[in-house]
Design an enzyme around this catalytic site. Structure first.
Site, PDB file in Angstrom:
ATOM      1  N   HIS A  28       0.807  -1.227   0.000  1.00 21.28           N
ATOM      2  CA  HIS A  28       0.000   0.000   0.000  1.00 21.28           C
ATOM      3  C   HIS A  28       0.845   1.285   0.000  1.00 21.28           C
ATOM      4  O   HIS A  28       0.717   2.158   0.844  1.00 21.28           O
ATOM      5  CB  HIS A  28      -1.103   0.009   1.061  1.00 21.28           C
ATOM      6  CG  HIS A  28      -0.712  -0.281   2.485  1.00 21.28           C
ATOM      7  ND1 HIS A  28       0.284   0.366   3.132  1.00 21.28           N
ATOM      8  CD2 HIS A  28      -1.248  -1.135   3.383  1.00 21.28           C
ATOM      9  CE1 HIS A  28       0.360  -0.074   4.376  1.00 21.28           C
ATOM     10  NE2 HIS A  28      -0.544  -1.000   4.545  1.00 21.28           N
ATOM     11  N   HIS A  82      -4.905  -8.833  14.722  1.00 19.82           N
ATOM     12  CA  HIS A  82      -4.954  -7.635  13.866  1.00 19.82           C
ATOM     13  C   HIS A  82      -5.764  -7.974  12.619  1.00 19.82           C
ATOM     14  O   HIS A  82      -5.516  -8.990  11.972  1.00 19.82           O
ATOM     15  CB  HIS A  82      -3.525  -7.225  13.510  1.00 19.82           C
ATOM     16  CG  HIS A  82      -3.406  -6.033  12.632  1.00 19.82           C
ATOM     17  ND1 HIS A  82      -4.356  -5.031  12.572  1.00 19.82           N
ATOM     18  CD2 HIS A  82      -2.413  -5.649  11.779  1.00 19.82           C
ATOM     19  CE1 HIS A  82      -3.963  -4.110  11.713  1.00 19.82           C
ATOM     20  NE2 HIS A  82      -2.797  -4.459  11.208  1.00 19.82           N
ATOM     21  N   GLU A  84      -6.061  -6.345   9.703  1.00 15.14           N
ATOM     22  CA  GLU A  84      -5.643  -5.954   8.352  1.00 15.14           C
ATOM     23  C   GLU A  84      -5.436  -7.222   7.522  1.00 15.14           C
ATOM     24  O   GLU A  84      -5.001  -8.264   8.030  1.00 15.14           O
ATOM     25  CB  GLU A  84      -4.368  -5.095   8.389  1.00 15.14           C
ATOM     26  CG  GLU A  84      -4.139  -4.394   7.053  1.00 15.14           C
ATOM     27  CD  GLU A  84      -3.163  -3.231   7.090  1.00 15.14           C
ATOM     28  OE1 GLU A  84      -2.509  -3.012   8.126  1.00 15.14           O
ATOM     29  OE2 GLU A  84      -3.060  -2.535   6.055  1.00 15.14           O
ATOM     30  N   ASP A  86      -3.498  -8.538   5.439  1.00 14.56           N
ATOM     31  CA  ASP A  86      -2.282  -9.354   5.310  1.00 14.56           C
ATOM     32  C   ASP A  86      -2.215 -10.400   6.431  1.00 14.56           C
ATOM     33  O   ASP A  86      -1.456 -11.362   6.331  1.00 14.56           O
ATOM     34  CB  ASP A  86      -1.010  -8.500   5.274  1.00 14.56           C
ATOM     35  CG  ASP A  86      -0.958  -7.418   6.321  1.00 14.56           C
ATOM     36  OD1 ASP A  86      -2.009  -6.963   6.783  1.00 14.56           O
ATOM     37  OD2 ASP A  86       0.156  -7.009   6.687  1.00 14.56           O
ATOM     38  N   HIS A 148      -1.246  -0.613  14.839  1.00 21.03           N
ATOM     39  CA  HIS A 148      -1.486   0.665  14.200  1.00 21.03           C
ATOM     40  C   HIS A 148      -2.930   0.794  13.711  1.00 21.03           C
ATOM     41  O   HIS A 148      -3.265   1.770  13.038  1.00 21.03           O
ATOM     42  CB  HIS A 148      -0.507   0.862  13.023  1.00 21.03           C
ATOM     43  CG  HIS A 148      -0.755  -0.036  11.839  1.00 21.03           C
ATOM     44  ND1 HIS A 148      -1.048   0.470  10.597  1.00 21.03           N
ATOM     45  CD2 HIS A 148      -0.803  -1.368  11.714  1.00 21.03           C
ATOM     46  CE1 HIS A 148      -1.223  -0.524   9.753  1.00 21.03           C
ATOM     47  NE2 HIS A 148      -1.080  -1.650  10.411  1.00 21.03           N
ATOM     48  N   ASP A 167       1.854  -6.426  14.086  1.00 15.27           N
ATOM     49  CA  ASP A 167       2.765  -5.626  13.262  1.00 15.27           C
ATOM     50  C   ASP A 167       3.943  -5.038  14.055  1.00 15.27           C
ATOM     51  O   ASP A 167       5.020  -4.785  13.489  1.00 15.27           O
ATOM     52  CB  ASP A 167       2.008  -4.462  12.626  1.00 15.27           C
ATOM     53  CG  ASP A 167       1.198  -4.874  11.406  1.00 15.27           C
ATOM     54  OD1 ASP A 167       1.509  -5.905  10.798  1.00 15.27           O
ATOM     55  OD2 ASP A 167       0.246  -4.147  11.079  1.00 15.27           O
ATOM     56  N   TYR A 195      10.151   0.159   8.494  1.00 16.31           N
ATOM     57  CA  TYR A 195       8.789  -0.215   8.902  1.00 16.31           C
ATOM     58  C   TYR A 195       8.222   0.825   9.874  1.00 16.31           C
ATOM     59  O   TYR A 195       7.087   1.290   9.723  1.00 16.31           O
ATOM     60  CB  TYR A 195       8.796  -1.608   9.557  1.00 16.31           C
ATOM     61  CG  TYR A 195       7.417  -2.186   9.666  1.00 16.31           C
ATOM     62  CD1 TYR A 195       6.882  -2.937   8.629  1.00 16.31           C
ATOM     63  CD2 TYR A 195       6.620  -1.933  10.766  1.00 16.31           C
ATOM     64  CE1 TYR A 195       5.602  -3.438   8.698  1.00 16.31           C
ATOM     65  CE2 TYR A 195       5.338  -2.423  10.854  1.00 16.31           C
ATOM     66  CZ  TYR A 195       4.832  -3.178   9.818  1.00 16.31           C
ATOM     67  OH  TYR A 195       3.552  -3.653   9.886  1.00 16.31           O
ATOM     68  N   HIS A 228       5.444  -9.801  10.922  1.00 13.86           N
ATOM     69  CA  HIS A 228       6.258  -9.642   9.706  1.00 13.86           C
ATOM     70  C   HIS A 228       7.731  -9.802  10.074  1.00 13.86           C
ATOM     71  O   HIS A 228       8.171  -9.304  11.119  1.00 13.86           O
ATOM     72  CB  HIS A 228       6.113  -8.241   9.103  1.00 13.86           C
ATOM     73  CG  HIS A 228       4.752  -7.935   8.564  1.00 13.86           C
ATOM     74  ND1 HIS A 228       4.226  -8.538   7.455  1.00 13.86           N
ATOM     75  CD2 HIS A 228       3.811  -7.053   8.984  1.00 13.86           C
ATOM     76  CE1 HIS A 228       3.019  -8.043   7.212  1.00 13.86           C
ATOM     77  NE2 HIS A 228       2.744  -7.144   8.130  1.00 13.86           N
TER      78      HIS A 228
HETATM   79 FE1  FEO Z   1      -1.265  -3.711   9.712  1.00 16.23          FE
HETATM   80 FE2  FEO Z   1       0.789  -6.205   8.663  1.00 16.23          FE
HETATM   81  O1  FEO Z   1      -0.819  -5.255   8.791  1.00 16.23           O
END
Ligand code: FEO
Length: 399
Positions: A28, A82, A84, A86, A148, A167, A195, A228
């Site tokens: 993104h 989370h 999101e 991903d 986040h 994250d 990051y 990640h």
């Molecule tokens: Fe906020 Fe890795 O997604």
């Protein structure tokens, strides 16, 4: 693909069952030159538990890694730290394949997952301080709202001291190594900083408060397991210590000069300004936007004290690449910067004023009036550029 991929053992109870995305180069708007991983974790407790899932295209890979150690149907609980996509993109398919007894998320996560996936499945809310028995092991939860996303939370495996931090403390880094102690330190620091700069910078004050909160919990962290990049099983304080430093955004003597150019006039101005900054004792990074991605600019600004932005004027506006970078940087809300604007023009020369307006809106303290040069800078104009660089360096030296 049922057992083609293998789980990686993290400790006696926990396996990594995520996916490595070697090919992703845009996340993104953030350039992920080293790819990324989507980390999911399997806890082999009496109640087998899956923490987070992976981006949708990798769902078979995740299920295959799970199947390499247990029958996926043996999973009792799934916890979403989370929402999101991903990390949640494979959740509907995982629920369908596994048919877990219970699915958990934070209270906001329950709403967010419902808004994403519209599935007919009850998701149970967890809140700060809740604990969940897995039989022989226990989990507790820490709300990390707005770090986040509003739904974000940490899960802590009490007996083993493993913090699943979604994250936070992660990085976009695809690697065959799963543990940070197997990876070059400079790469870890750079990708961790990138990051932070591109995801967490606008939330710096919340990061500071979260670090204080986790400190007061007085928990032992033996393993830090983000969603990640690599898992930290040694030196687990390294990333939290970096976060403390990056979140403080202390003024330094580093200057970042960001610019684009049409016929090299603004570029030569940038180089003269850079020389003036260097002569004044600043550490300088010139970032021509044809060669540098906006997310790399954000990374360099993380430890900078000055942001200088140059653009030609084109059709009464700043150059599109400069507008792109400034829009992105404005959203990241860097603090404690001084700066200025410069650029070449032919007729109207609006770009420098437009850049100064954006810098002011970003609360960048402007130094001098900036410099506009008609068409091509002569020696006098370049001397002014050098002086502007020296002036900014002098201001930085007061810090
Ligand atoms: Fe906020 Fe890795 O997604």
């Amino acid at each position: 693909m049922k057992k083609a991929f293998k789980a990686i053992k993290v400790n006696d109870h926990v396996y990594w069952v995520g996916a490595i995305d070697w090919g992703i180069r845009d996340f993104h708007g953030y350039a992920t030159q080293r790819g990324t991983t989507y980390n999911a974790y399997l806890i082999l407790a009496d109640k087998v538990t899956l923490i987070d899932t992976v981006k949708a295209p990798f769902k078979e890979e995740m299920l295959s890694r799970i199947a390499s150690v247990i029958d996926p149907g043996d999973i009792s609980y799934i916890i979403s730290n989370h929402s999101e996509m991903d990390h949640s993109g494979s959740l509907p398919e995982a629920i369908e394949a596994v048919k877990p007894e219970r699915v958990f998320a934070s209270a906001v996560g329950v709403e967010t997952l419902a808004s994403h996936f519209h599935i007919d499945r009850e998701i149970l809310p967890l809140k700060e301080g809740d604990s969940l028995s897995l039989g022989n092991l226990n989990l507790s939860f820490v709300e990390t709202k707005m770090l986040h996303w509003p739904d974000s939370m940490f899960t802590y495996l009490i007996e083993d001291g493993i913090l699943f931090s979604q994250d936070a403390f992660g990085m976009h880094l695809a690697s065959s190594e799963r543990f940070a102690d197997e990876i070059d330190d400079d790469i870890l620091e750079y990708e961790g900083a990138k990051y932070f700069a591109n995801i967490l910078l606008p939330l710096s004050s919340l990061v500071t408060r979260l670090l204080e909160k986790v400190g007061k919990l007085n928990i032992t962290i033996n393993i830090l397991a983000p969603d990640h990049g690599p898992i930290w099983r040694k030196d687990v304080n390294r990333m939290p210590e970096f976060y403390s430093k990056w979140a403080a955004q202390k003024l330094t003597r580093k200057a970042v000069v960001v610019y684009d150019t049409m016929w090299q006039s603004t570029a030569v101005m940038a180089r003269a300004i850079g020389d003036g900054l260097s002569a004044g004792g600043a550490s300088v990074k010139l970032m021509p936007l044809r060669a540098c991605h906006r997310s790399d600019v954000a990374t360099e600004i993380l430890d900078a004290g000055a942001l200088l932005v140059g653009s030609p004027t084109m059709n009464n506006n700043m150059f599109p690449t400069v507008a792109d970078a400034l829009t992105y940087l404005r959203g990241l809300k860097p603090r404690n910067l001084i700066g200025t604007a410069f650029g070449s023009y032919g007729w109207t020369g609006e770009a420098v004023g437009q850049i100064k307006d954006v810098l002011s809106a970003m609360k960048v303290e402007l130094v001098g009036e900036g410099i506009k040069v008609r068409y091509v800078p002569d020696d006098d104009a370049l001397a002014q550029c050098f002086s502007l660089g020296s002036l900014v360096a002098a201001e930085l030296s007061k810090s």
